[in-house]
Design a protein around this motif. Structure first.
Motif, PDB file in Angstrom:
ATOM      1  N   ASP A 187       0.747  -1.180   0.243  1.00 30.57           N
ATOM      2  CA  ASP A 187       0.083   0.007  -0.013  1.00 30.57           C
ATOM      3  C   ASP A 187       0.813   1.343   0.028  1.00 30.57           C
ATOM      4  O   ASP A 187       1.809   1.229   0.723  1.00 30.57           O
ATOM      5  CB  ASP A 187      -0.980  -0.060   1.184  1.00 30.57           C
ATOM      6  CG  ASP A 187      -1.836  -1.064   1.417  1.00 30.57           C
ATOM      7  OD1 ASP A 187      -2.336  -1.414   0.044  1.00 30.57           O
ATOM      8  OD2 ASP A 187      -2.341  -1.650   2.475  1.00 30.57           O
ATOM      9  N   HIS A 188       0.465   2.459  -0.964  1.00 32.57           N
ATOM     10  CA  HIS A 188       1.071   3.509  -0.781  1.00 32.57           C
ATOM     11  C   HIS A 188       2.959   3.431  -0.944  1.00 32.57           C
ATOM     12  O   HIS A 188       3.604   4.105  -0.659  1.00 32.57           O
ATOM     13  CB  HIS A 188       0.722   4.388   0.144  1.00 32.57           C
ATOM     14  CG  HIS A 188      -0.535   4.658   0.496  1.00 32.57           C
ATOM     15  ND1 HIS A 188      -1.445   5.245  -0.215  1.00 32.57           N
ATOM     16  CD2 HIS A 188      -1.326   4.108   1.691  1.00 32.57           C
ATOM     17  CE1 HIS A 188      -2.511   5.174   0.242  1.00 32.57           C
ATOM     18  NE2 HIS A 188      -2.564   4.551   1.647  1.00 32.57           N
ATOM     19  N   PHE A 189       2.879   2.518  -1.927  1.00 33.67           N
ATOM     20  CA  PHE A 189       4.642   2.109  -2.003  1.00 33.67           C
ATOM     21  C   PHE A 189       5.369   3.373  -2.688  1.00 33.67           C
ATOM     22  O   PHE A 189       6.428   3.994  -2.362  1.00 33.67           O
ATOM     23  CB  PHE A 189       4.769   1.049  -2.986  1.00 33.67           C
ATOM     24  CG  PHE A 189       6.110   0.752  -3.210  1.00 33.67           C
ATOM     25  CD1 PHE A 189       7.122   0.224  -2.034  1.00 33.67           C
ATOM     26  CD2 PHE A 189       6.737   1.008  -4.475  1.00 33.67           C
ATOM     27  CE1 PHE A 189       8.243  -0.374  -2.337  1.00 33.67           C
ATOM     28  CE2 PHE A 189       8.209   0.692  -4.509  1.00 33.67           C
ATOM     29  CZ  PHE A 189       8.866   0.015  -3.582  1.00 33.67           C
ATOM     30  N   LEU A 274      -4.254  -7.740  -0.246  1.00 33.25           N
ATOM     31  CA  LEU A 274      -4.252  -8.875  -1.239  1.00 33.25           C
ATOM     32  C   LEU A 274      -5.247  -9.300  -1.729  1.00 33.25           C
ATOM     33  O   LEU A 274      -6.588  -8.992  -1.381  1.00 33.25           O
ATOM     34  CB  LEU A 274      -3.922  -9.982   0.001  1.00 33.25           C
ATOM     35  CG  LEU A 274      -2.833  -9.759   0.714  1.00 33.25           C
ATOM     36  CD1 LEU A 274      -3.106  -8.988   2.384  1.00 33.25           C
ATOM     37  CD2 LEU A 274      -1.798 -11.050   1.028  1.00 33.25           C
ATOM     38  N   GLY A 275      -5.376 -10.154  -3.155  1.00 27.98           N
ATOM     39  CA  GLY A 275      -6.619 -10.492  -3.852  1.00 27.98           C
ATOM     40  C   GLY A 275      -6.452 -12.034  -3.785  1.00 27.98           C
ATOM     41  O   GLY A 275      -5.281 -12.607  -3.888  1.00 27.98           O
ATOM     42  N   TYR A 297      -7.895  -5.286  -6.395  1.00 26.71           N
ATOM     43  CA  TYR A 297      -8.320  -3.902  -6.474  1.00 26.71           C
ATOM     44  C   TYR A 297      -9.493  -3.754  -5.496  1.00 26.71           C
ATOM     45  O   TYR A 297      -9.513  -2.551  -4.936  1.00 26.71           O
ATOM     46  CB  TYR A 297      -8.972  -3.769  -8.082  1.00 26.71           C
ATOM     47  CG  TYR A 297      -9.983  -2.840  -8.185  1.00 26.71           C
ATOM     48  CD1 TYR A 297      -9.597  -1.327  -7.853  1.00 26.71           C
ATOM     49  CD2 TYR A 297     -11.451  -3.093  -8.126  1.00 26.71           C
ATOM     50  CE1 TYR A 297     -10.634  -0.355  -7.810  1.00 26.71           C
ATOM     51  CE2 TYR A 297     -12.554  -2.220  -7.823  1.00 26.71           C
ATOM     52  CZ  TYR A 297     -11.919  -0.494  -7.902  1.00 26.71           C
ATOM     53  OH  TYR A 297     -12.829   0.668  -7.930  1.00 26.71           O
ATOM     54  N   ALA A 298     -10.412  -4.839  -5.258  1.00 31.78           N
ATOM     55  CA  ALA A 298     -11.555  -4.645  -4.333  1.00 31.78           C
ATOM     56  C   ALA A 298     -10.956  -4.366  -2.896  1.00 31.78           C
ATOM     57  O   ALA A 298     -11.502  -3.456  -2.152  1.00 31.78           O
ATOM     58  CB  ALA A 298     -12.326  -5.810  -4.130  1.00 31.78           C
ATOM     59  N   ALA A 299      -9.727  -4.863  -2.723  1.00 34.02           N
ATOM     60  CA  ALA A 299      -9.036  -4.885  -1.366  1.00 34.02           C
ATOM     61  C   ALA A 299      -8.622  -3.299  -1.120  1.00 34.02           C
ATOM     62  O   ALA A 299      -8.859  -2.864  -0.117  1.00 34.02           O
ATOM     63  CB  ALA A 299      -7.883  -5.781  -1.080  1.00 34.02           C
ATOM     64  N   LYS A 300      -7.989  -2.985  -2.227  1.00 29.93           N
ATOM     65  CA  LYS A 300      -7.346  -1.447  -2.222  1.00 29.93           C
ATOM     66  C   LYS A 300      -8.940  -0.468  -1.895  1.00 29.93           C
ATOM     67  O   LYS A 300      -8.782   0.517  -1.240  1.00 29.93           O
ATOM     68  CB  LYS A 300      -6.907  -1.135  -3.818  1.00 29.93           C
ATOM     69  CG  LYS A 300      -5.702  -1.929  -3.946  1.00 29.93           C
ATOM     70  CD  LYS A 300      -4.444  -1.203  -3.126  1.00 29.93           C
ATOM     71  CE  LYS A 300      -2.997  -1.811  -3.636  1.00 29.93           C
ATOM     72  NZ  LYS A 300      -2.000  -1.342  -2.819  1.00 29.93           N
ATOM     73  N   ASN A 301      -9.612  -0.621  -2.713  1.00 35.59           N
ATOM     74  CA  ASN A 301     -10.922   0.083  -2.919  1.00 35.59           C
ATOM     75  C   ASN A 301     -11.641  -0.075  -1.618  1.00 35.59           C
ATOM     76  O   ASN A 301     -12.607   0.617  -1.363  1.00 35.59           O
ATOM     77  CB  ASN A 301     -11.776  -0.309  -3.851  1.00 35.59           C
ATOM     78  CG  ASN A 301     -12.807   0.853  -4.256  1.00 35.59           C
ATOM     79  OD1 ASN A 301     -12.432   1.985  -4.254  1.00 35.59           O
ATOM     80  ND2 ASN A 301     -14.150   0.447  -4.615  1.00 35.59           N
ATOM     81  N   ARG A 304      -7.714  -0.699   1.759  1.00 41.27           N
ATOM     82  CA  ARG A 304      -6.199  -1.086   1.927  1.00 41.27           C
ATOM     83  C   ARG A 304      -6.065  -2.092   3.192  1.00 41.27           C
ATOM     84  O   ARG A 304      -6.816  -2.040   4.147  1.00 41.27           O
ATOM     85  CB  ARG A 304      -5.237  -0.205   1.619  1.00 41.27           C
ATOM     86  CG  ARG A 304      -5.308   0.568   0.315  1.00 41.27           C
ATOM     87  CD  ARG A 304      -4.164   1.528   0.084  1.00 41.27           C
ATOM     88  NE  ARG A 304      -4.148   1.725  -1.183  1.00 41.27           N
ATOM     89  CZ  ARG A 304      -4.711   2.751  -1.805  1.00 41.27           C
ATOM     90  NH1 ARG A 304      -5.708   3.409  -1.146  1.00 41.27           N
ATOM     91  NH2 ARG A 304      -4.531   3.169  -3.002  1.00 41.27           N
ATOM     92  N   ASN A 305      -5.088  -2.560   3.429  1.00 46.75           N
ATOM     93  CA  ASN A 305      -4.509  -3.283   4.509  1.00 46.75           C
ATOM     94  C   ASN A 305      -5.686  -4.645   4.721  1.00 46.75           C
ATOM     95  O   ASN A 305      -5.913  -4.598   6.061  1.00 46.75           O
ATOM     96  CB  ASN A 305      -4.347  -2.553   5.575  1.00 46.75           C
ATOM     97  CG  ASN A 305      -3.913  -3.071   6.747  1.00 46.75           C
ATOM     98  OD1 ASN A 305      -3.064  -4.192   6.687  1.00 46.75           O
ATOM     99  ND2 ASN A 305      -4.104  -2.715   8.015  1.00 46.75           N
ATOM    100  N   CYS A 306      -6.054  -5.258   3.847  1.00 52.24           N
ATOM    101  CA  CYS A 306      -6.896  -6.267   3.951  1.00 52.24           C
ATOM    102  C   CYS A 306      -6.918  -7.319   2.687  1.00 52.24           C
ATOM    103  O   CYS A 306      -6.238  -6.984   1.762  1.00 52.24           O
ATOM    104  CB  CYS A 306      -8.402  -5.841   4.181  1.00 52.24           C
ATOM    105  SG  CYS A 306      -9.130  -4.836   2.431  1.00 52.24           S
ATOM    106  N   PHE A 307      -7.831  -8.249   2.638  1.00 50.50           N
ATOM    107  CA  PHE A 307      -7.789  -9.122   1.600  1.00 50.50           C
ATOM    108  C   PHE A 307      -9.213  -9.064   1.060  1.00 50.50           C
ATOM    109  O   PHE A 307     -10.244  -8.972   1.827  1.00 50.50           O
ATOM    110  CB  PHE A 307      -7.297 -10.443   1.853  1.00 50.50           C
ATOM    111  CG  PHE A 307      -7.920 -11.404   2.815  1.00 50.50           C
ATOM    112  CD1 PHE A 307      -8.984 -12.061   2.340  1.00 50.50           C
ATOM    113  CD2 PHE A 307      -7.542 -11.466   4.125  1.00 50.50           C
ATOM    114  CE1 PHE A 307     -10.027 -12.930   3.086  1.00 50.50           C
ATOM    115  CE2 PHE A 307      -8.365 -12.134   4.987  1.00 50.50           C
ATOM    116  CZ  PHE A 307      -9.574 -12.824   4.509  1.00 50.50           C
TER     117      PHE A 307
END
Length: 327
Positions: A187-189, A274-275, A297-301, A304-307
């Motif tokens: 995230d936010h690399f 994570l996906g 993408y769904a995790a980012k949306n 973040r910090n989830c799967f």
């Protein structure tokens, strides 16, 4: 030259900080030998043909040598067989006294047998030596393959190895039902690179790779597929086990501090999105990767910090906002 195009592009694009630094150290007019050495280190796949061709030439030479030795041995044995036949006929003819025949026969066979055994010993020694040479070539090829399939920064498998592994899932005679894919993105690399510089960004990649390796079993396939993205391929697994592993990775990375031991600077938490996609939910390696990417993408949306696990209903949201996701 064509083999320099990707090297120069990637160095100037700064997508690989280590490559960019080493390229700058070459100066304004680097020699082709220097460029090739850098290319072999960061893009070993470009040199695959030369390595394989060299191994092919070496093995062909050793096999040709073995064939010559075997033909020589065959000729020697044929001569020995012919001598035995002639001796047999001489004994059978009884054209001389038994004492003369036996004396001559014993002398001839003793010499011939000794020569044949000595030649056979030499042939065996030469065959063993050539076999050792070919074993060495095999070891060199195995080492080349390892290097060619390894990401130089994180020492994980690279995208080439990942693509090969993923394609083998659908070659499995049992089908894809027992396999799953986890893709993970830091995230936010970009923040780490922009705020602290590329060396810190490289360290973040190294830390995430190390945490993933220490968290998972040694036989689990882990890859850096590009940039700040990683992938885990699981065999003989279920969705429940896969989600447990994804959560274990997420927690382990989040719990790992990232500080400069000399200055005490805290670079902040590192987290992953994570996906997950089960191989049984896709028809091919490409589709499996794409669906895991949709779940990522769904995790980012989702903050973040989830799967997230792939579901067909996620496709519409991904297609609507994928440009925002990629940015």
């Amino acid at each position: 030259m064509p083999r320099n195009y990707e090297l120069v592009y990637e160095a100037l694009n700064a997508s690989n900080a280590s490559l960019s630094r080493e390229f700058d150290l070459l100066g304004r007019a680097p020699g082709q030998d220097q460029l090739d050495a850098l290319g072999k280190k960061h893009f070993p796949h470009h040199h695959r043909a030369n390595v394989v061709e060299g191994a092919h030439t070496k093995i062909s030479s050793e096999l040709a040598g073995m064939l010559r030795l075997l033909k020589q041995e065959q000729s020697s044995l044929e001569s020995y067989s012919k001598l035995l036949g002639e001796t047999y006929h001489r004994i059978s003819a009884k054209s001389a006294s038994s004492t003369d025949i036996l004396t001559n026969v014993v002398g001839m066979l003793s010499n011939a047998t000794g020569d044949t055994m000595e030649k056979g010993k030499v042939v065996v020694e030469h065959m063993v030596e050539r076999a050792r040479e070919m074993e060495q070539v095999k070891l060199e090829l195995d080492e080349y393959k390892r290097i060619a399939n390894t990401d130089p920064l994180t020492r994980l498998a690279n995208r080439r190895a990942f693509d090969e592994m993923l394609s083998r899932i659908y070659d499995d005679s049992r089908g894809a039902i027992y396999h799953s894919l986890i893709v993970a993105d830091i995230d936010h690399f970009k923040k780490f690179n922009d705020t602290f510089g590329h060396p810190v960004g490289d360290r973040v990649l190294g830390v995430v790779a190390a945490v993933m390796k220490s968290t998972l079993r040694k036989d689990v396939f882990i890859s850096r597929t590009g940039g700040e993205e990683f992938a885990v391929v699981l065999h003989d697994t279920s969705l429940d086990v896969t989600t447990e592993i994804a959560e274990r990775i997420r927690r382990a990375v989040k719990a790992t501090p990232l500080k400069n031991q000399k200055t005490g600077v805290d670079y902040g938490p590192v987290t992953l999105s994570l996906g997950i996609c089960m191989a049984s939910d896709a028809e091919s390696a490409e589709e499996l990767y794409n669906k895991a990417d949709v779940a990522l993408y769904a995790a980012k949306n989702s903050g973040r910090n989830c799967f997230q696990v792939y579901r067909p209903e996620l496709n519409q949201e991904f297609e609507k906002n994928w440009m925002l996701y990629k940015s």
